[in-house]
Design a protein around this motif. Sequence first.
Motif, PDB file in Angstrom:
ATOM      1  N   ASP A 269      -0.385   1.575   5.997  1.00  0.00           N
ATOM      2  CA  ASP A 269      -1.525   2.268   5.400  1.00  0.00           C
ATOM      3  C   ASP A 269      -2.598   2.557   6.453  1.00  0.00           C
ATOM      4  N   ALA A 270      -2.141   3.019   7.621  1.00  0.00           N
ATOM      5  CA  ALA A 270      -3.050   3.325   8.717  1.00  0.00           C
ATOM      6  C   ALA A 270      -2.881   4.789   9.101  1.00  0.00           C
ATOM      7  N   THR A 271      -3.515   5.200  10.183  1.00  0.00           N
ATOM      8  CA  THR A 271      -3.358   6.560  10.696  1.00  0.00           C
ATOM      9  C   THR A 271      -2.649   6.505  12.046  1.00  0.00           C
ATOM     10  N   VAL A 272      -2.174   7.653  12.488  1.00  0.00           N
ATOM     11  CA  VAL A 272      -1.560   7.741  13.814  1.00  0.00           C
ATOM     12  C   VAL A 272      -2.549   7.276  14.879  1.00  0.00           C
ATOM     13  N   ASN A 273      -3.809   7.685  14.732  1.00  0.00           N
ATOM     14  CA  ASN A 273      -4.835   7.286  15.683  1.00  0.00           C
ATOM     15  C   ASN A 273      -4.997   5.767  15.708  1.00  0.00           C
ATOM     16  N   ASP A 274      -4.989   5.127  14.527  1.00  0.00           N
ATOM     17  CA  ASP A 274      -5.095   3.672  14.459  1.00  0.00           C
ATOM     18  C   ASP A 274      -3.963   3.004  15.236  1.00  0.00           C
ATOM     19  N   VAL A 275      -2.744   3.493  15.025  1.00  0.00           N
ATOM     20  CA  VAL A 275      -1.577   2.889  15.657  1.00  0.00           C
ATOM     21  C   VAL A 275      -1.680   2.983  17.178  1.00  0.00           C
ATOM     22  N   LEU A 340      -4.779  -3.826  12.042  1.00  0.00           N
ATOM     23  CA  LEU A 340      -5.658  -3.958  10.888  1.00  0.00           C
ATOM     24  C   LEU A 340      -7.116  -3.853  11.322  1.00  0.00           C
ATOM     25  N   ALA A 341      -7.463  -4.483  12.448  1.00  0.00           N
ATOM     26  CA  ALA A 341      -8.847  -4.445  12.927  1.00  0.00           C
ATOM     27  C   ALA A 341      -9.255  -3.031  13.316  1.00  0.00           C
ATOM     28  N   VAL A 342      -8.384  -2.316  14.041  1.00  0.00           N
ATOM     29  CA  VAL A 342      -8.695  -0.941  14.427  1.00  0.00           C
ATOM     30  C   VAL A 342      -8.880  -0.072  13.184  1.00  0.00           C
ATOM     31  N   HIS A 343      -7.992  -0.221  12.205  1.00  0.00           N
ATOM     32  CA  HIS A 343      -8.066   0.593  10.991  1.00  0.00           C
ATOM     33  C   HIS A 343      -9.404   0.381  10.274  1.00  0.00           C
ATOM     34  N   ARG A 344      -9.815  -0.858  10.133  1.00  0.00           N
ATOM     35  CA  ARG A 344     -11.070  -1.152   9.435  1.00  0.00           C
ATOM     36  C   ARG A 344     -12.267  -0.592  10.204  1.00  0.00           C
ATOM     37  N   ARG A 345     -12.236  -0.717  11.512  1.00  0.00           N
ATOM     38  CA  ARG A 345     -13.369  -0.245  12.310  1.00  0.00           C
ATOM     39  C   ARG A 345     -13.448   1.272  12.342  1.00  0.00           C
ATOM     40  N   MET A 346     -12.300   1.928  12.406  1.00  0.00           N
ATOM     41  CA  MET A 346     -12.316   3.390  12.363  1.00  0.00           C
ATOM     42  C   MET A 346     -12.796   3.889  11.010  1.00  0.00           C
ATOM     43  N   ASP A 347     -12.406   3.233   9.942  1.00  0.00           N
ATOM     44  CA  ASP A 347     -12.889   3.617   8.618  1.00  0.00           C
ATOM     45  C   ASP A 347     -14.403   3.494   8.539  1.00  0.00           C
ATOM     46  N   ALA A 348     -14.941   2.418   9.101  1.00  0.00           N
ATOM     47  CA  ALA A 348     -16.390   2.233   9.083  1.00  0.00           C
ATOM     48  C   ALA A 348     -17.094   3.330   9.870  1.00  0.00           C
ATOM     49  N   ILE A 349     -16.518   3.734  11.005  1.00  0.00           N
ATOM     50  CA  ILE A 349     -17.108   4.799  11.816  1.00  0.00           C
ATOM     51  C   ILE A 349     -17.109   6.124  11.053  1.00  0.00           C
ATOM     52  N   LEU A 462       7.561  -4.453  13.051  1.00  0.00           N
ATOM     53  CA  LEU A 462       6.869  -5.195  12.012  1.00  0.00           C
ATOM     54  C   LEU A 462       7.391  -4.809  10.634  1.00  0.00           C
ATOM     55  N   LYS A 463       7.398  -5.766   9.734  1.00  0.00           N
ATOM     56  CA  LYS A 463       7.754  -5.458   8.352  1.00  0.00           C
ATOM     57  C   LYS A 463       6.634  -4.643   7.717  1.00  0.00           C
ATOM     58  N   PRO A 464       6.985  -3.716   6.818  1.00  0.00           N
ATOM     59  CA  PRO A 464       5.931  -2.935   6.150  1.00  0.00           C
ATOM     60  C   PRO A 464       4.975  -3.839   5.394  1.00  0.00           C
ATOM     61  N   SER A 465       3.685  -3.534   5.483  1.00  0.00           N
ATOM     62  CA  SER A 465       2.683  -4.321   4.770  1.00  0.00           C
ATOM     63  C   SER A 465       2.698  -3.964   3.298  1.00  0.00           C
ATOM     64  N   ALA A 466       2.081  -4.816   2.490  1.00  0.00           N
ATOM     65  CA  ALA A 466       2.024  -4.571   1.053  1.00  0.00           C
ATOM     66  C   ALA A 466       1.271  -3.283   0.752  1.00  0.00           C
ATOM     67  N   ARG A 467       0.211  -3.020   1.524  1.00  0.00           N
ATOM     68  CA  ARG A 467      -0.572  -1.803   1.275  1.00  0.00           C
ATOM     69  C   ARG A 467       0.220  -0.560   1.622  1.00  0.00           C
ATOM     70  N   GLY A 468       0.937  -0.624   2.753  1.00  0.00           N
ATOM     71  CA  GLY A 468       1.655   0.560   3.191  1.00  0.00           C
ATOM     72  C   GLY A 468       2.909   0.811   2.389  1.00  0.00           C
ATOM     73  N   ALA A 469       3.625  -0.266   2.000  1.00  0.00           N
ATOM     74  CA  ALA A 469       4.892  -0.097   1.312  1.00  0.00           C
ATOM     75  C   ALA A 469       4.756  -0.107  -0.189  1.00  0.00           C
ATOM     76  N   GLY A 470       3.575  -0.530  -0.711  1.00  0.00           N
ATOM     77  CA  GLY A 470       3.394  -0.551  -2.155  1.00  0.00           C
ATOM     78  C   GLY A 470       4.156  -1.690  -2.806  1.00  0.00           C
ATOM     79  N   ARG A 471       4.466  -2.743  -2.019  1.00  0.00           N
ATOM     80  CA  ARG A 471       5.177  -3.894  -2.573  1.00  0.00           C
ATOM     81  C   ARG A 471       4.358  -5.139  -2.341  1.00  0.00           C
ATOM     82  N   ASP A 472       4.667  -6.220  -3.053  1.00  0.00           N
ATOM     83  CA  ASP A 472       4.004  -7.496  -2.856  1.00  0.00           C
ATOM     84  C   ASP A 472       4.425  -8.080  -1.514  1.00  0.00           C
TER      85      ASP A 472
END
Length: 480
Positions: A269-275, A340-349, A462-472
């Motif tokens: 659940d991130a962006t290409v830029n985040d990655v 996760l840290a980059v994604h949160r910080r970019m969202d805040a920006i 990495l395994k897909p996260s719950a947010r990105g894959a829509g699973r628990d």
Amino acid sequence: MSASRRLSAADAAWLRMDRPTNLMVINSVLLFAEPVDWRRLKRIVQRRLIERYPRFRERTVESRLPLLTPSWEPDPDFALDHHLHHLALPDPGDTRALQELLGELAAMPLDRARPLWSMYLLDGFQGGSAVIARMHHCIADGIALAQVLLSLTDSHPGAPIDSTGHTAAPSSPATRWPAIAQPFLAGVSLSRRAVETVAEQGLAIATRPGHAVELAGALANDAATALRLLLTPADAASAIKGAPGVTRHVAWTAPLPLQLVRQIAHDHDATVNDVLLAAVSGALRRYLQRRGGAVGEIQALVPFNLRPLDEPVPRELGNRFGLVYLPLPVGTSGGYRRLLAVHRRMDAIKRSRSGPVSYGLLSAVGMTPTRIERWIVDTLTGKSTAVMTNVPGPQKPVYLAGVPVRSVLVWAPTSGRVGMSVSVFSYHGEVTVGLMVDSAHVQDPETIVVQIERELRALAKLKPSARGAGRDGRARAASR
């Protein structure tokens, strides 16, 4: 020839930021697997660059009056041969030879007596060619100059020279940032347009008294944002930051599959830029660790585009962007935690006013005396360690002089005491990450490039996260 016209305050700021240790020049390179015809290239540059954009045949002339910005004036001795050069790449014509030449050119000032750009066709690069373009930042920002450069290309090899070229704006839903509304004060009340804007707001207050409260709140918010930018603590000296030198080294990754980066972004659940920023953070972490220094967060200056990506750039070009600070999680262990840290910080920006406010500050800088301007630039840029840019290019192949473009890189300049420029350019289903570094501190940028590639491979596992894959469940990454 166009008449004399003053530089905007923002453009003047970039012109005056030039220093021997940090030239305000945007350096680009296009790579080709086949030779590019010199005569055809000259005709294309004449038709699509010189005749289309007045800035490439104009020089800057300083005003004799204080506080007035310089002017664009036609160069009375303009000749294409002053700016477009044909060279043979030194043997053995490999990537290292090209990188060494790029580093040498990046340290070479442009002639202030002429229009501030130059271009080189290099024969003999891996059996093909390379084209290096150097354009001063006062002409335009990186997004605009990328479009100008791509306007020299065509979407098919047989296009006539007199055609308009590839004019589609470089955009990619995976890498573009959301459109930003035109700031009603162009950032802060320090900008040159503030007086006009206040008059407009006064009329709004007269017809809608409640607007005064909204305006006061917005002004206070922008003032607080400007204060935070000025008071942000500076990065400490490190193996990649210190007193700037003159010489530069460059290196870049092999072209990486954009689909792989998109899949990583989708899984978490991130962006290409985040990655890509997370991969760079991990690479810098390893580089600093191996040099035995303290590893903590470092700040990157990230250009925040204020220009609509789906519109052609104006003939007058110019700069329309702000600069924001992005703390890179270099001190964070684990690839997933860094992402996760980059994604949160970019969202805040993206939700903040930092981009428009910093544009207003840059405009104000362009109107101040040189000593004050130098102090402000040192204050703002001294807080960061690197400049990081992401320019989305066309996702279908383009051709220059009938030859397919294999890869593209565009490096933003580093101002003040910043010594590292990291560029990301996506093109034709691939993405390339390039470094331009101050060789006084980093003599081996290739080792960082190798680590960027390694970090991306680790993120892909990495395994897909719950947010990105829509699973628990939750993705876990081993700490490093």
